[in-house]
Design an enzyme around this catalytic site. Structure first.
Site, PDB file in Angstrom:
ATOM      1  N   ARG A 198       0.787  -1.226   0.000  1.00  0.00           N
ATOM      2  CA  ARG A 198       0.000   0.000   0.000  1.00  0.00           C
ATOM      3  C   ARG A 198       0.819   1.276   0.000  1.00  0.00           C
ATOM      4  O   ARG A 198       0.328   2.335  -0.382  1.00  0.00           O
ATOM      5  CB  ARG A 198      -1.032  -0.061   1.125  1.00  0.00           C
ATOM      6  CG  ARG A 198      -2.091  -1.135   0.798  1.00  0.00           C
ATOM      7  CD  ARG A 198      -2.951  -1.533   1.954  1.00  0.00           C
ATOM      8  NE  ARG A 198      -2.253  -2.160   3.058  1.00  0.00           N
ATOM      9  CZ  ARG A 198      -1.933  -3.441   3.125  1.00  0.00           C
ATOM     10  NH1 ARG A 198      -2.231  -4.262   2.143  1.00  0.00           N
ATOM     11  NH2 ARG A 198      -1.302  -3.917   4.170  1.00  0.00           N
ATOM     12  N   GLU A 200       3.785  -8.302  12.610  1.00  0.00           N
ATOM     13  CA  GLU A 200       2.975  -8.679  13.760  1.00  0.00           C
ATOM     14  C   GLU A 200       2.355 -10.054  13.570  1.00  0.00           C
ATOM     15  O   GLU A 200       1.930 -10.698  14.509  1.00  0.00           O
ATOM     16  CB  GLU A 200       1.897  -7.628  14.060  1.00  0.00           C
ATOM     17  CG  GLU A 200       0.839  -7.450  12.999  1.00  0.00           C
ATOM     18  CD  GLU A 200       1.237  -6.489  11.883  1.00  0.00           C
ATOM     19  OE1 GLU A 200       0.327  -6.048  11.180  1.00  0.00           O
ATOM     20  OE2 GLU A 200       2.433  -6.183  11.688  1.00  0.00           O
TER      21      GLU A 200
END
Length: 187
Positions: A74, A111
């Site tokens: 992105r 994560e």
């Protein structure tokens, strides 16, 4: 201007609520327990998308930034219009085996897994002032890898810019003192 002053200024900007309202939160994606901050819904609103880019452009115009490095995937959406508007070159930081030339690589921890970023050798010249752009900062692993790639090539990373911060994951603390500019915290 201190971090709190920047946040207060952003909260008063009338464009921020529209941007925030355009971010969709998708529970349990890509894994159970992750509250995915989906910017694709922001891209469906041309005014909110333009406002997002404009807020970054206003911040970085006149700061002598000659490189905008966008992090796949992105950051490749937000980085090019920012680079064009401030008169900087755009450098894509890609996932492995996506760039055709000779590359340097940096592995990092997400994560929810591990990954790697690559950059073309020679894309950055020593001493060039760089901005790293991505849609969000979570644990900070991706931005740290991007900073490392650029600094290994001799660039001076001026700041990192993200639309969204997940403050509970403390990614900002992993940036080794590099400034981070965000438009919003996760909802």
């Amino acid at each position: 201007m201190g971090e709190m002053a920047v946040r207060e200024e952003k909260e008063q900007d009338p464009r921020i609520p529209r941007i925030v309202s355009c971010i969709r939160v998708v529970p349990d994606f890509p894994k159970k327990g992750i509250m995915f901050q989906d910017i694709t819904t922001l891209l469906l609103d041309p005014k909110a998308f333009k406002d997002t880019v404009d807020l970054f452009v206003e911040r970085y115009t006149g700061r002598d930034i000659c490189v905008v490095a966008g992090v796949e995937a992105r950051g490749l959406i937000f980085g090019p219009p920012i680079a064009l508007a401030i008169g900087a070159k755009f450098i894509p930081l890609r996932k492995p085996r996506k760039l055709p030339g000779e590359v340097i690589s940096e592995n990092y921890i997400l994560e929810y897994g591990t990954d790697c970023l690559e950059m073309h050798v020679g894309a950055v010249q020593p001493g060039e002032r760089a901005l790293v752009v991505d849609d969000l900062i979570a644990t900070g692993g991706t931005l740290c890898a991007a900073i490392s790639l650029l600094e290994r090539a001799g660039a001076e990373v001026v700041e990192c810019a993200c639309v969204i911060e997940l403050p509970e994951l403390k990614g900002r603390e992993r940036l080794n003192g590099k400034p981070l500019y965000i438009l919003m915290e996760s909802r």
